[in-house]
Design a protein around this motif. Structure first.
Motif, PDB file in Angstrom:
ATOM      1  N   ASP A   1       0.842  -1.199   0.000  1.00 49.10           N
ATOM      2  CA  ASP A   1       0.000   0.000   0.000  1.00 49.10           C
ATOM      3  C   ASP A   1       0.875   1.246   0.000  1.00 49.10           C
ATOM      4  N   VAL A   2       0.366   2.338  -0.573  1.00 47.12           N
ATOM      5  CA  VAL A   2       1.186   3.541  -0.766  1.00 47.12           C
ATOM      6  C   VAL A   2       0.659   4.697   0.072  1.00 47.12           C
ATOM      7  N   GLY A   3       1.509   5.715   0.217  1.00 44.19           N
ATOM      8  CA  GLY A   3       1.126   6.912   0.954  1.00 44.19           C
ATOM      9  C   GLY A   3       1.281   6.739   2.448  1.00 44.19           C
ATOM     10  N   GLU A   4       1.058   7.818   3.175  1.00 41.24           N
ATOM     11  CA  GLU A   4       1.194   7.787   4.631  1.00 41.24           C
ATOM     12  C   GLU A   4       0.188   6.824   5.262  1.00 41.24           C
ATOM     13  N   LEU A   5      -1.058   6.889   4.801  1.00 41.87           N
ATOM     14  CA  LEU A   5      -2.090   5.996   5.318  1.00 41.87           C
ATOM     15  C   LEU A   5      -1.786   4.550   4.939  1.00 41.87           C
ATOM     16  N   GLY A   6      -1.284   4.355   3.714  1.00 40.04           N
ATOM     17  CA  GLY A   6      -0.921   3.007   3.280  1.00 40.04           C
ATOM     18  C   GLY A   6       0.187   2.415   4.128  1.00 40.04           C
ATOM     19  N   GLY A   7       1.139   3.270   4.526  1.00 37.81           N
ATOM     20  CA  GLY A   7       2.216   2.799   5.388  1.00 37.81           C
ATOM     21  C   GLY A   7       1.704   2.326   6.732  1.00 37.81           C
ATOM     22  N   LEU A   8       0.718   3.036   7.268  1.00 38.92           N
ATOM     23  CA  LEU A   8       0.121   2.632   8.553  1.00 38.92           C
ATOM     24  C   LEU A   8      -0.622   1.304   8.405  1.00 38.92           C
ATOM     25  N   ARG A   9      -1.300   1.127   7.268  1.00 39.19           N
ATOM     26  CA  ARG A   9      -2.013  -0.130   7.032  1.00 39.19           C
ATOM     27  C   ARG A   9      -1.032  -1.295   6.936  1.00 39.19           C
ATOM     28  N   THR A  10       0.103  -1.054   6.271  1.00 41.53           N
ATOM     29  CA  THR A  10       1.114  -2.095   6.155  1.00 41.53           C
ATOM     30  C   THR A  10       1.660  -2.479   7.515  1.00 41.53           C
ATOM     31  N   GLU A  11       1.902  -1.491   8.369  1.00 41.10           N
ATOM     32  CA  GLU A  11       2.397  -1.761   9.722  1.00 41.10           C
ATOM     33  C   GLU A  11       1.407  -2.617  10.503  1.00 41.10           C
ATOM     34  N   ARG A  12       0.116  -2.323  10.356  1.00 39.56           N
ATOM     35  CA  ARG A  12      -0.899  -3.099  11.063  1.00 39.56           C
ATOM     36  C   ARG A  12      -0.958  -4.525  10.530  1.00 39.56           C
ATOM     37  N   SER A  13      -0.765  -4.677   9.220  1.00 36.14           N
ATOM     38  CA  SER A  13      -0.771  -6.016   8.634  1.00 36.14           C
ATOM     39  C   SER A  13       0.396  -6.842   9.169  1.00 36.14           C
ATOM     40  N   LEU A  14       1.585  -6.261   9.176  1.00 37.14           N
ATOM     41  CA  LEU A  14       2.772  -6.983   9.638  1.00 37.14           C
ATOM     42  C   LEU A  14       2.712  -7.258  11.141  1.00 37.14           C
ATOM     43  N   ALA A  15       1.997  -6.416  11.893  1.00 41.65           N
ATOM     44  CA  ALA A  15       1.862  -6.640  13.332  1.00 41.65           C
ATOM     45  C   ALA A  15       1.100  -7.929  13.621  1.00 41.65           C
ATOM     46  N   VAL A  16       0.226  -8.319  12.695  1.00 44.39           N
ATOM     47  CA  VAL A  16      -0.553  -9.549  12.868  1.00 44.39           C
ATOM     48  C   VAL A  16       0.369 -10.770  12.927  1.00 44.39           C
ATOM     49  N   LEU A  17       1.545 -10.679  12.296  1.00 45.49           N
ATOM     50  CA  LEU A  17       2.498 -11.790  12.308  1.00 45.49           C
ATOM     51  C   LEU A  17       2.910 -12.174  13.724  1.00 45.49           C
ATOM     52  N   GLY A  18       2.782 -11.232  14.652  1.00 39.27           N
ATOM     53  CA  GLY A  18       3.211 -11.495  16.022  1.00 39.27           C
ATOM     54  C   GLY A  18       2.317 -12.437  16.786  1.00 39.27           C
TER      55      GLY A  18
END
Length: 230
Positions: free
Chosen positions: A80-97
């Motif tokens: 995902d792109v943009g500032e909001l997209g970056g936040l969405r990516t962080e939330r997606s990767l956090a699920v890996l935990g």
């Protein structure tokens, strides 16, 4: 007054904490939602050609044969792109935990830089994972073979599917079933802390690369099936 009948709890009533949690990760429009629908044979995820339809991690409890009660976590695209997209990516990767199994959904034609980075991230977390090469119908045999070999070089055996056509979906179910390697029965809410510490020590020492799945013995049949005399 009649005696109450002691029955087996419905699988759909299984508490979320006792279900296997399966996270789906990949680029936008990789086919994550289509894969969920194909695996469950239900339309439980919204499918669209518009990139970024899934904007936040969404949990969906359902049945997955032959595994049983599971929770799918459909995540936003990691590209995902943009500032909001970056936040969405962080939330997606956090699920890996906290997922038990990760399904990494990639395009069968070729792996992109974002997909290679995702596979590396999943591998570094020691999360049991299955690399799913989706949209196999759009890749020629030479490109498909090259992508499969690249995934093998990264340490995973790829599963090639076409989720929209429900092709080879059983292979994904089987691979997901095989991924967990630890199972601990009889863990109540309090005593889950012990397996958690044990798992972390094993991971830190490099003695394992998977977590421990904890199950509660909530009815007589489950206890009888789990604990048998040797």
């Amino acid at each position: 007054m009649t005696n109450p009948v002691i029955g087996i709890a419905s699988r759909m009533q299984t508490p979320k904490g006792l279900r296997l949690h399966i996270g789906l990760f990949g680029r936008r429009n990789a086919g994550k939602s289509s894969l969920i629908n194909a695996l469950t044979n239900q339309k439980i995820a919204i499918v669209s050609d518009v990139p970024g339809t899934t904007t936040d991690p969404v949990e969906k409890a359902c049945e997955l044969a032959p595994i049983g009660p599971v929770v799918f976590i459909d995540t936003a695209g990691i590209d995902d792109v943009g500032e909001l997209g970056g936040l969405r990516t962080e939330r997606s990767l956090a699920v890996l935990g906290w997922v038990d199994v990760a399904l990494i959904v990639c395009d069968a034609k070729a792996l992109t830089e974002s997909e290679l980075e995702l596979i590396g991230t999943v591998k570094s977390t020691a999360t049991p994972a299955v690399v799913v090469l989706n949209k196999a119908d759009t890749a020629d045999s030479q490109a498909l073979t090259a992508t499969e070999n690249q995934v093998r070089e990264l340490g995973y055996e790829p599963v090639t599917v076409c989720a929209s056509q429900k092709q080879n979906i059983d292979a994904v179910r089987e691979a997901t079933h095989k991924a967990p390697t630890w199972l601990h029965f009889g863990a109540g809410n309090l005593f889950r802390a012990f397996p958690a510490v044990l798992a972390q020590r094993l991971l830190t020492a490099g003695l394992t690369d998977t977590g421990i799945i904890c199950c509660d013995g909530y009815d007589e049949e489950l206890i009888d099936r789990c604990y048998r005399a040797c």
